[in-house]
Enzyme design. Structure first.
Site, PDB file in Angstrom:
ATOM      1  N   LYS A  83       0.854  -1.207   0.000  1.00 12.98           N
ATOM      2  CA  LYS A  83       0.000   0.000   0.000  1.00 12.98           C
ATOM      3  C   LYS A  83       0.880   1.243   0.000  1.00 12.98           C
ATOM      4  CE  LYS A  83      -1.646   1.504   4.056  1.00 12.98           C
ATOM      5  NZ  LYS A  83      -1.297   2.898   4.413  1.00 12.98           N
ATOM      6  N   ASN A  84       1.910   1.251   0.844  1.00 13.13           N
ATOM      7  CA  ASN A  84       2.700   2.469   1.041  1.00 13.13           C
ATOM      8  C   ASN A  84       3.701   2.722  -0.066  1.00 13.13           C
ATOM      9  OD1 ASN A  84       1.203   2.848   3.271  1.00 13.13           O
ATOM     10  ND2 ASN A  84       2.784   2.242   4.737  1.00 13.13           N
ATOM     11  N   ARG A 139      -5.419  10.728   4.989  1.00 10.49           N
ATOM     12  CA  ARG A 139      -4.492  11.820   5.283  1.00 10.49           C
ATOM     13  C   ARG A 139      -3.231  11.730   4.441  1.00 10.49           C
ATOM     14  NH1 ARG A 139      -8.469  10.983   8.824  1.00 10.49           N
ATOM     15  NH2 ARG A 139      -9.230  12.940   9.615  1.00 10.49           N
ATOM     16  N   CYS A 183      -4.964  12.091  12.688  1.00 12.71           N
ATOM     17  CA  CYS A 183      -5.633  10.827  12.346  1.00 12.71           C
ATOM     18  C   CYS A 183      -5.570   9.950  13.597  1.00 12.71           C
ATOM     19  CB  CYS A 183      -4.948  10.163  11.164  1.00 12.71           C
ATOM     20  SG  CYS A 183      -3.410   9.398  11.634  1.00 12.71           S
ATOM     21  N   ARG A 236      -0.769  14.599  12.680  1.00 12.57           N
ATOM     22  CA  ARG A 236       0.084  14.234  11.541  1.00 12.57           C
ATOM     23  C   ARG A 236       0.598  15.548  10.921  1.00 12.57           C
ATOM     24  NH1 ARG A 236      -1.112   8.868   9.969  1.00 12.57           N
ATOM     25  NH2 ARG A 236       0.637   8.832   8.525  1.00 12.57           N
ATOM     26  N   PRO A 237       1.577  16.186  11.552  1.00  9.39           N
ATOM     27  CA  PRO A 237       2.065  17.469  11.032  1.00  9.39           C
ATOM     28  C   PRO A 237       2.664  17.305   9.627  1.00  9.39           C
ATOM     29  CG  PRO A 237       3.552  16.619  12.701  1.00  9.39           C
ATOM     30  CD  PRO A 237       2.346  15.742  12.723  1.00  9.39           C
ATOM     31  N   ILE A 238       2.660  18.390   8.887  1.00  7.39           N
ATOM     32  CA  ILE A 238       3.262  18.351   7.537  1.00  7.39           C
ATOM     33  C   ILE A 238       4.281  19.480   7.376  1.00  7.39           C
ATOM     34  CG2 ILE A 238       1.305  17.184   6.425  1.00  7.39           C
ATOM     35  CD1 ILE A 238       0.397  19.964   5.428  1.00  7.39           C
ATOM     36  N   LEU A 254       7.444  19.520   7.643  1.00 12.11           N
ATOM     37  CA  LEU A 254       8.639  19.161   6.850  1.00 12.11           C
ATOM     38  C   LEU A 254       8.318  19.200   5.350  1.00 12.11           C
ATOM     39  CD1 LEU A 254       9.951  16.161   9.014  1.00 12.11           C
ATOM     40  CD2 LEU A 254      10.692  18.556   9.074  1.00 12.11           C
ATOM     41  N   ASP A 257       4.796   0.292  11.919  1.00 16.56           N
ATOM     42  CA  ASP A 257       3.551  -0.327  11.442  1.00 16.56           C
ATOM     43  C   ASP A 257       3.421  -1.781  11.880  1.00 16.56           C
ATOM     44  OD1 ASP A 257       3.579   1.390   8.223  1.00 16.56           O
ATOM     45  OD2 ASP A 257       3.091   2.053  10.247  1.00 16.56           O
ATOM     46  N   ARG A 303      -8.279  -0.689   4.778  1.00 15.77           N
ATOM     47  CA  ARG A 303      -7.379   0.302   4.158  1.00 15.77           C
ATOM     48  C   ARG A 303      -6.052  -0.343   3.766  1.00 15.77           C
ATOM     49  NH1 ARG A 303      -5.982   4.825   7.804  1.00 15.77           N
ATOM     50  NH2 ARG A 303      -4.658   5.248   5.996  1.00 15.77           N
TER      51      ARG A 303
HETATM   52  C1  EPZ Z   1       4.296   6.725   6.297  1.00 13.71           C
HETATM   53  O1  EPZ Z   1       3.516   7.725   6.930  1.00 13.71           O
HETATM   54  C2  EPZ Z   1       3.375   5.515   6.187  1.00 13.71           C
HETATM   55  N1  EPZ Z   1       2.203   5.852   5.388  1.00 13.71           N
HETATM   56  C3  EPZ Z   1       2.936   5.086   7.587  1.00 13.71           C
HETATM   57  O2  EPZ Z   1       2.161   3.901   7.439  1.00 13.71           O
HETATM   58  C4  EPZ Z   1       4.178   4.753   8.410  1.00 13.71           C
HETATM   59  O3  EPZ Z   1       3.784   4.435   9.720  1.00 13.71           O
HETATM   60  C5  EPZ Z   1       5.112   5.976   8.429  1.00 13.71           C
HETATM   61  O4  EPZ Z   1       5.437   6.369   7.084  1.00 13.71           O
HETATM   62  C6  EPZ Z   1       6.418   5.680   9.156  1.00 13.71           C
HETATM   63  O5  EPZ Z   1       7.058   4.609   8.552  1.00 13.71           O
HETATM   64  C7  EPZ Z   1       2.317   5.864   4.049  1.00 13.71           C
HETATM   65  O6  EPZ Z   1       3.366   5.626   3.495  1.00 13.71           O
HETATM   66  C8  EPZ Z   1       1.066   6.180   3.284  1.00 13.71           C
HETATM   67  P1  EPZ Z   1       6.359  10.060   8.450  1.00 13.71           P
HETATM   68  P2  EPZ Z   1       4.070   9.248   6.989  1.00 13.71           P
HETATM   69  O7  EPZ Z   1       6.214  11.322   7.688  1.00 13.71           O
HETATM   70  O8  EPZ Z   1       4.762   9.574   5.729  1.00 13.71           O
HETATM   71  C9  EPZ Z   1       6.489  13.214  11.965  1.00 13.71           C
HETATM   72  C10 EPZ Z   1       0.323   2.491   7.750  1.00 13.71           C
HETATM   73  O9  EPZ Z   1      -0.093   1.923   8.766  1.00 13.71           O
HETATM   74  N2  EPZ Z   1       6.389  14.249  10.914  1.00 13.71           N
HETATM   75  O10 EPZ Z   1       7.593   9.232   8.267  1.00 13.71           O
HETATM   76  O11 EPZ Z   1       2.955  10.122   7.426  1.00 13.71           O
HETATM   77  C11 EPZ Z   1       5.164  12.473  12.159  1.00 13.71           C
HETATM   78  O12 EPZ Z   1       4.315  13.195  13.021  1.00 13.71           O
HETATM   79  C12 EPZ Z   1       0.781   3.934   7.829  1.00 13.71           C
HETATM   80  O13 EPZ Z   1       0.453   1.952   6.629  1.00 13.71           O
HETATM   81  C13 EPZ Z   1       6.536  15.579  11.269  1.00 13.71           C
HETATM   82  O14 EPZ Z   1       6.740  15.904  12.424  1.00 13.71           O
HETATM   83  O15 EPZ Z   1       5.120   9.110   8.170  1.00 13.71           O
HETATM   84  C14 EPZ Z   1       5.568  11.163  12.752  1.00 13.71           C
HETATM   85  O16 EPZ Z   1       5.750  11.328  14.142  1.00 13.71           O
HETATM   86  C15 EPZ Z   1       0.555   4.539   9.195  1.00 13.71           C
HETATM   87  N3  EPZ Z   1       6.430  16.530  10.297  1.00 13.71           N
HETATM   88  C16 EPZ Z   1       6.944  10.911  12.107  1.00 13.71           C
HETATM   89  O17 EPZ Z   1       7.376  12.174  11.567  1.00 13.71           O
HETATM   90  C17 EPZ Z   1       6.187  16.215   8.992  1.00 13.71           C
HETATM   91  O18 EPZ Z   1       6.114  17.136   8.142  1.00 13.71           O
HETATM   92  C18 EPZ Z   1       6.882   9.878  10.990  1.00 13.71           C
HETATM   93  O19 EPZ Z   1       6.092  10.396   9.998  1.00 13.71           O
HETATM   94  C19 EPZ Z   1       6.019  14.850   8.656  1.00 13.71           C
HETATM   95  C20 EPZ Z   1       6.130  13.886   9.624  1.00 13.71           C
END
Ligand code: EPZ
Length: 419
Positions: free
Chosen positions: A22-23, A92, A116, A121-123, A125, A306, A398
């Site tokens: 999926k990811n 999201r 979520c 889920r901050p963005i 970065l 995950d 999902r």
């Molecule tokens: C991806 O989410 C995956 N989703 C998640 O899988 C997975 O848990 C995660 O990576 C970590 O491996 C998809 O690929 C669709 P991150 P993502 O940005 O990209 C913080 C599942 O179950 N952060 O690596 O959202 C954030 O809050 C899902 O399949 C910021 O602070 O993960 C978190 O604490 C759940 N600012 C950490 O980084 C930002 O701008 C990891 O987030 C972005 C992220």
């Protein structure tokens, strides 16, 4: 109300093919927006998140057709640059479309993805990186309005955290930018490598995927290509957890063993034996498992967040105390309360969960509150004595294609009931 009815405990046996990731599929679908011709993605899983992404692509003007497990995406009709709020709220991770939409159309309007089930889920970065590449971004009334004059420009971007989504957004924004983008502290997940392989096959120039420093030389255009999505390493880890929890031996086909190396030590600590033969993995669990000294979730190649919930479901039946530390998300223990209803013995203190193994679990009605937590409840239900009803299937669907059919093929007494 749709629910899964599980009668346990049941030993599992036999073989199962692991579906596409999926990811990986989601960012690949976003990447197709950047191509000048049709893309074919093979081994795509039929999941609700993939359907939502297909609806986003169609809204933007693409055609998206399923051919078995292949998705045929024709991006030549792209004429929109917004993602409707309803679609953003359904998933999201739609934020991963942002970089591609701006790179393709020069603008983008999306609602803020918001939090979520896993917490905020901050963005930040994502947005910081895109601003460095020349994107003007206004954040008003819960909406992101983005625009860029001409092309995006390459930039040197240091990520304070190796965010998977931010790394993907930067890659998608940078491949057609003017100049070179260098990303330090980039995410190293296999899904990043899969995206880079797809983009390079389309004519991009990306180096260092899978390492902490990514170099992306902008090119003028990308053509479409055919690509096979990598297997889902988290789905594989989930079925490994089901084998461990039920004291079973099963074979998982179509895996990439290297992607499972971060989880293998935990299963071996539980007492499971693991054999690799090409793209197949055989896991055999002992009648009574041991315990896992400690599982700390980390960015790849560390233990994947995950897989924390499904593995915890198995560890509930170990002998001894297993310690989990969730370092990635703030609120990823929602499954603990439901596991307690099944007779587990778990105490949570902040990011730490202490799991005391119990000799048995007993069936009960439980409700999923997020995707992987829901999978953990199914894993526990397979091992619990009596009947377990799992609701909240919208979360499980999902990320797991026909989970109950797959488990039934392995001998589980599980069915989906529509009331
Ligand atoms: C991806 O989410 C995956 N989703 C998640 O899988 C997975 O848990 C995660 O990576 C970590 O491996 C998809 O690929 C669709 P991150 P993502 O940005 O990209 C913080 C599942 O179950 N952060 O690596 O959202 C954030 O809050 C899902 O399949 C910021 O602070 O993960 C978190 O604490 C759940 N600012 C950490 O980084 C930002 O701008 C990891 O987030 C972005 C992220």
């Amino acid at each position: 109300m749709v629910k899964l009815l599980i009668h346990g405990p049941n030993r599992l046996s036999g073989e199962l093919s692991v579906h596409g990731a999926k990811n990986s599929t989601l960012p690949l679908m976003a990447a197709a927006l950047l191509c000048k011709s049709e893309c074919v993605l093979h081994n795509c899983p039929h999941l609700s998140d993939v359907e939502v992404s297909a609806r986003i692509l169609r809204h933007l003007g693409c055609t998206v057709q399923w051919e078995g497990s292949s998705l045929v995406v024709d991006p030549r009709g792209v004429c929109q640059w917004d993602i409707p709020d309803a679609l953003m709220r359904e998933m999201r991770s739609s934020i991963v479309f942002l970089g591609a939409i701006v790179a393709r159309t020069g603008r983008a309007v999306l609602s803020f993805p918001g939090g979520c089930e896993l917490g905020p889920r901050p963005i930040d970065l994502h947005l910081h990186a895109l601003r460095k590449m020349g994107v003007r971004i206004a954040e008003d009334y819960g909406c992101l309005s983005c625009s860029v004059d001409g092309s995006l420009r390459g930039a040197a971007i240091g990520l304070s955290f190796p965010s998977v989504g931010a790394t993907e957004n930067i890659m998608l924004a940078a491949v057609l930018a003017e100049g070179t983008t260098i990303v330090t502290n980039a995410a190293r997940e296999p899904e990043i490598c899969d995206l880079a392989m797809f983009l390079n096959r389309c004519g991009a120039r990306i180096r260092g995927a899978g390492e902490s420093t990514l170099v992306i030389e902008g090119v003028r255009q990308l053509h479409g290509c055919e690509h096979r999505v990598i297997p889902d390493r988290i789905v594989a880890a989930t079925y490994m957890s089901a084998a461990a929890a039920t004291g079973s031996a099963i074979i998982l086909n179509h895996v990439i063993p290297a992607h499972l190396e971060p989880v293998m030590p935990a299963f071996e600590e539980l007492g499971c034996s693991i054999e690799i033969k090409g793209g197949s993995l055989r896991i055999a669990a002992p009648r009574r498992m041991g315990r896992i000294k400690s599982v700390r979730t980390m960015p790849y190649p560390g233990f994947p967040t995950d897989a924390q919930a499904p593995l915890m479901a198995a560890a509930c039946l170990g002998s001894g105390t297993s310690i989990f530390v969730e370092n990635i998300f703030e609120s990823r223990y929602k499954h603990v309360g439901e596991l307690l209803r099944l007779g587990a013995n778990i105490k949570v203190e902040g990011r730490v969960a202490v799991v005391e193994g119990v000799p048995r679990l007993s069936g009960a009605p439980v409700e999923a509150a997020d995707l992987r937590g829901g999978a953990a409840l199914v894993v526990a239900g397979l091992a619990a004595r009596g009947d377990t009803e799992v609701t909240g299937l919208r979360y499980i669907d999902r990320g797991y294609e026909n989970m109950e059919r797959s488990l039934a093929l392995l001998g589980a007494d599980i069915r989906r009931e529509y009331q």
